[in-house]
Write a protein that holds these residues in place. Structure first.
Motif, PDB file in Angstrom:
ATOM      1  N   GLY A   1       0.728  -1.316  -0.404  1.00 37.25           N
ATOM      2  CA  GLY A   1      -0.019  -0.066   0.081  1.00 37.25           C
ATOM      3  C   GLY A   1       0.869   1.201   0.019  1.00 37.25           C
ATOM      4  N   ASN A   2       1.771   1.048   0.840  1.00 31.69           N
ATOM      5  CA  ASN A   2       2.649   2.384   1.045  1.00 31.69           C
ATOM      6  C   ASN A   2       3.581   2.716  -0.442  1.00 31.69           C
ATOM      7  N   THR A   3       3.863   1.531  -1.166  1.00 32.00           N
ATOM      8  CA  THR A   3       4.630   1.632  -2.321  1.00 32.00           C
ATOM      9  C   THR A   3       3.402   2.349  -3.557  1.00 32.00           C
ATOM     10  N   GLN A   4       2.255   1.976  -3.389  1.00 31.87           N
ATOM     11  CA  GLN A   4       1.207   2.051  -4.387  1.00 31.87           C
ATOM     12  C   GLN A   4       1.209   3.751  -4.116  1.00 31.87           C
ATOM     13  N   ILE A   5       0.953   4.364  -2.908  1.00 28.97           N
ATOM     14  CA  ILE A   5       0.774   5.676  -2.285  1.00 28.97           C
ATOM     15  C   ILE A   5       2.072   6.516  -2.961  1.00 28.97           C
ATOM     16  N   GLY A   6       3.245   5.805  -2.928  1.00 30.55           N
ATOM     17  CA  GLY A   6       4.491   6.541  -3.242  1.00 30.55           C
ATOM     18  C   GLY A   6       4.443   6.814  -4.754  1.00 30.55           C
ATOM     19  N   VAL A   7       4.086   5.868  -5.472  1.00 27.43           N
ATOM     20  CA  VAL A   7       3.959   5.991  -6.928  1.00 27.43           C
ATOM     21  C   VAL A   7       2.844   7.105  -7.259  1.00 27.43           C
ATOM     22  N   VAL A   8       1.836   6.965  -6.631  1.00 30.04           N
ATOM     23  CA  VAL A   8       0.827   7.813  -7.136  1.00 30.04           C
ATOM     24  C   VAL A   8       1.210   9.333  -6.681  1.00 30.04           C
ATOM     25  N   GLU A   9       1.907   9.488  -5.588  1.00 23.77           N
ATOM     26  CA  GLU A   9       2.496  10.935  -5.164  1.00 23.77           C
ATOM     27  C   GLU A   9       3.398  11.503  -6.197  1.00 23.77           C
ATOM     28  N   ASP A  10       4.468  10.578  -6.633  1.00 24.47           N
ATOM     29  CA  ASP A  10       5.438  11.093  -7.284  1.00 24.47           C
ATOM     30  C   ASP A  10       5.002  11.297  -8.685  1.00 24.47           C
ATOM     31  N   THR A  11       3.718  10.536  -9.230  1.00 23.76           N
ATOM     32  CA  THR A  11       3.309  10.622 -10.582  1.00 23.76           C
ATOM     33  C   THR A  11       2.525  12.103 -10.690  1.00 23.76           C
ATOM     34  N   ALA A  12       1.824  12.356  -9.279  1.00 22.61           N
ATOM     35  CA  ALA A  12       1.144  13.609  -9.315  1.00 22.61           C
ATOM     36  C   ALA A  12       2.035  14.853  -9.447  1.00 22.61           C
TER      37      ALA A  12
END
Length: 196
Positions: free
Chosen positions: A95-106
């Motif tokens: 979950g934290n990995t997915q959150i990190g990817v989404v935040e970096d993409t944003a």
């Protein structure tokens, strides 16, 4: 440097161009922040995984602690339930990995949506404004030198503009005709929107 013309028509065009440039930047900042917020909404599944993983970890950790008290098999049972706690930790990590990817993409999407249009503006609009500012500043310094302004007019005015003279302006300039020199100087100043 002289940023704006003295004459109202050119001054109005410059102000409109500057306001459009500021509006362009503001528009892309708004687009970037909106896109950033929309992309951040994609982190909801990651938040769900973190919450579910935390709940699973807590349930198995509590069960493992209680299982230690069971006679004969307590340690084995506690160890087996401890693997459930590890599964919860794994879900939290995913979950934290997915959150990190989404935040970096944003972040990078918003950055690109601001940087690319602003660079386009700096490449197209800013050189024109700087060119005008330098040219107008130099012309203002020559305002009291009509001969030089007339010479500049002979080399920089469009042929169509020079053809409007009833006589050859270059020949009249060479002979020192003050009326022609003053008219050439006035037109050179007017071409940059500077008052005579």
């Amino acid at each position: 440097m002289k940023w704006y013309a003295d004459r109202p028509v050119r001054l109005t065009r410059q102000l409109i161009a500057d306001l459009l440039a500021v509006g362009w930047v503001a528009l892309w900042i708004w687009v970037a922040t909106t896109a950033h917020d929309w992309v951040l909404q994609l982190r909801a599944p990651g938040d769900g995984l973190v919450n579910a993983g935390g709940d699973i970890r807590d349930v198995f950790t509590n069960a493992a602690n209680k299982a230690r008290g069971v006679p004969f098999v307590g340690d084995d049972l506690s160890g087996a339930l401890g693997n459930g706690s590890k599964a919860g930790e794994t879900l939290i990590g995913v979950g934290n990995t997915q959150i990190g990817v989404v935040e970096d993409t944003a972040f990078w999407l918003a950055t690109a949506l601001i940087v690319i249009p602003v660079l386009f503006l700096l490449i197209t609009w800013l050189p024109l404004r700087l060119r005008y500012a330098f040219r107008a500043a130099h012309i203002v310094k020559l305002r009291d030198m009509p001969d030089l302004l007339a010479l500049r007019a002979l080399t920089s005015l469009k042929p169509k503009e020079l053809a409007r003279f009833p006589h050859d302006p270059a020949a009249k300039w060479r002979t020192g005709d003050t009326d022609t020199i003053e008219e050439l100087a006035r037109r050179q100043l007017a071409a940059l929107g500077v008052r005579a």
